[in-house]
Design an enzyme around this catalytic site. Structure first.
Site, PDB file in Angstrom:
ATOM      1  N   ASP A  18       0.865  -1.181   0.000  1.00  0.00           N
ATOM      2  CA  ASP A  18       0.000   0.000   0.000  1.00  0.00           C
ATOM      3  C   ASP A  18       0.896   1.222   0.000  1.00  0.00           C
ATOM      4  OD1 ASP A  18      -2.704  -0.884  -0.017  1.00  0.00           O
ATOM      5  OD2 ASP A  18      -2.497  -1.535   2.055  1.00  0.00           O
ATOM      6  N   ARG A  51       3.735   2.668   2.949  1.00  0.00           N
ATOM      7  CA  ARG A  51       4.511   1.728   3.769  1.00  0.00           C
ATOM      8  C   ARG A  51       6.006   2.004   3.724  1.00  0.00           C
ATOM      9  NH1 ARG A  51      -0.054   1.611   5.901  1.00  0.00           N
ATOM     10  NH2 ARG A  51      -1.582   0.099   5.118  1.00  0.00           N
ATOM     11  N   ARG A  97      -7.382  10.034   1.712  1.00  0.00           N
ATOM     12  CA  ARG A  97      -6.956   9.056   0.703  1.00  0.00           C
ATOM     13  C   ARG A  97      -7.658   9.303  -0.626  1.00  0.00           C
ATOM     14  NH1 ARG A  97      -8.136   3.326   3.148  1.00  0.00           N
ATOM     15  NH2 ARG A  97      -6.893   2.638   1.347  1.00  0.00           N
ATOM     16  N   LYS A 126      -9.001   1.497  -6.589  1.00  0.00           N
ATOM     17  CA  LYS A 126      -9.736   0.940  -5.461  1.00  0.00           C
ATOM     18  C   LYS A 126     -10.652   2.022  -4.864  1.00  0.00           C
ATOM     19  CE  LYS A 126      -5.778   1.358  -2.251  1.00  0.00           C
ATOM     20  NZ  LYS A 126      -4.719   0.603  -1.581  1.00  0.00           N
ATOM     21  N   HIS A 165     -12.513  -2.286   8.336  1.00  0.00           N
ATOM     22  CA  HIS A 165     -11.542  -3.069   9.090  1.00  0.00           C
ATOM     23  C   HIS A 165     -12.181  -3.670  10.344  1.00  0.00           C
ATOM     24  CE1 HIS A 165      -8.801  -0.587   6.654  1.00  0.00           C
ATOM     25  NE2 HIS A 165      -7.943  -1.576   6.799  1.00  0.00           N
ATOM     26  N   ASP A 214      -9.983  -6.569  -1.523  1.00  0.00           N
ATOM     27  CA  ASP A 214      -9.367  -5.904  -0.382  1.00  0.00           C
ATOM     28  C   ASP A 214      -9.032  -7.017   0.616  1.00  0.00           C
ATOM     29  OD1 ASP A 214      -8.467  -3.887   1.268  1.00  0.00           O
ATOM     30  OD2 ASP A 214     -10.338  -2.759   1.259  1.00  0.00           O
TER      31      ASP A 214
END
Length: 342
Positions: free
Chosen positions: A69, A77, A145, A175, A188, A257
């Protein structure tokens, strides 16, 4: 577990900076198609390249894909100080409100720099751009994002990311199809539910995915659209995959995902099997350690012929432009400073 001669339609994660003996044995036997890396796997250039080479050697495929990511902003990351820090997509959306042409240029340069760094590390994709629409009530899991709330602007800016990544040899992945823009909870931890009418969704949330359907890969969301499938999240719903393929018209590679999110129920094996049976090309399950990876592999199947064709088409789109990532990043930072957005 039986050794698979053909790769499984699965991405998994690993625990650290190098493969453990148990991970090596699992990867050699299961042969998952790809590896997804996180902060826990990325220390410095030589280490990252070594881990990528180790994975590819173990599975016996020099071209085995490796993703992270790396969107910019809070989702990147490569952020331990050994690499440049990149602006969020939302920052470019803000710049676009002042000067669209300048925002497009800055985003293309930033994307090329980020893609070039990943290419140097032998990482294939940063799983970007996010083309979900950011609405006033959208959960912060999307937030900065996203490029904005206007479908046309999102398409215009996302095209810079898609083309910029391809130019330097990285894979763009849009995405989260068919759109997280209306979520009010974090997938999540819970499963978002959207009650909007299908015609409304087609006119808004789906528009960026429709207009960018030539993007080679797309990541599928975990949320329920009650007017399409009131029982199952998009990532495990045959009805949603039918909509993605036939209504949105997307014929690229579909990857879920991460299936370890709490939006879904069941064991890793059950989640992977459900996503692939529903119509996804490739499942992604990266959390839960080696035990979860083993379970996920038990629910996966080898890559299907149609998926392989989609992967091949995507690979052919990758260019080999070489750029100076440091210089491009500095130029982008200068653009933001000059426009009072430092």
């Amino acid at each position: 577990m039986t050794t698979n001669s053909e790769p499984l339609a699965l991405f998994v994660g690993v625990s650290g900076y190098e493969l453990t003996a148990d991970e090596t044995a699992f990867l050699r036997e299961a042969n998952p198609y790809g590896l997804f890396l996180f902060r826990r796997n990325l220390d410095h250039r030589e280490q990252a390249r070594r881990l990528c080479a180790q994975f590819r050697e173990v599975v016996g495929r020099p071209d085995a894909p490796i993703f992270i990511d790396q969107e910019g902003g809070r989702v990147q990351r490569l952020d331990n100080g050994n690499w440049p820090s990149f602006r969020s997509l939302g920052a470019f959306g803000a710049l676009a409100k002042k000067d669209l042409a300048l925002a497009k240029r800055a985003l293309r340069l930033s994307t090329q720099a980020m893609g070039a760094i990943m290419t140097d590390l032998t990482i294939d994709s940063g799983t970007t751009p996010v083309i979900d629409l950011a609405r006033p009530g959208t959960h912060d899991v999307i937030g900065q994002r996203a490029l904005g709330d206007d479908p046309e602007l999102v398409v215009t800016l996302a095209r810079e990311v898609i083309d910029g990544m391809l130019e330097v040899g990285a894979l763009p992945i849009m995405k989260h199809i068919p759109g997280y823009g209306r979520v009010t909870v974090d997938p999540h931890f819970d499963c978002p539910v959207v009650d909007a009418a299908l015609d409304d969704l087609r006119a808004t949330d789906f528009q960026p995915f429709i207009k960018l359907r030539d993007t080679p890969w797309a990541m599928v969301a975990h949320l329920i659209f009650t007017r399409i499938d009131p029982e199952r999240a998009a990532s495990v719903s045959p009805a949603l995959y039918d909509l993605i393929r036939n209504d949105i018209g997307y014929d690229g590679v579909l990857i879920t995902d991460c299936l370890s999110m709490e939006a879904l129920k069941g064991t890793p094996r059950e989640r992977v099997a459900a996503a692939l049976a529903a119509g996804c090309d490739i499942a992604l399950l990266t959390q839960g350690g080696l035990e979860a990876s083993i379970s996920a592999a038990e629910g996966a199947r080898p890559l299907a012929g149609q998926t392989i064709e989609r992967i091949t088409r995507a690979t052919r789109k990758r260019g080999n432009l070489r750029v100076d990532a440091t210089a491009l990043h500095a130029e982008v930072e200068g653009i933001f400073r000059e426009n009072g957005l430092a």
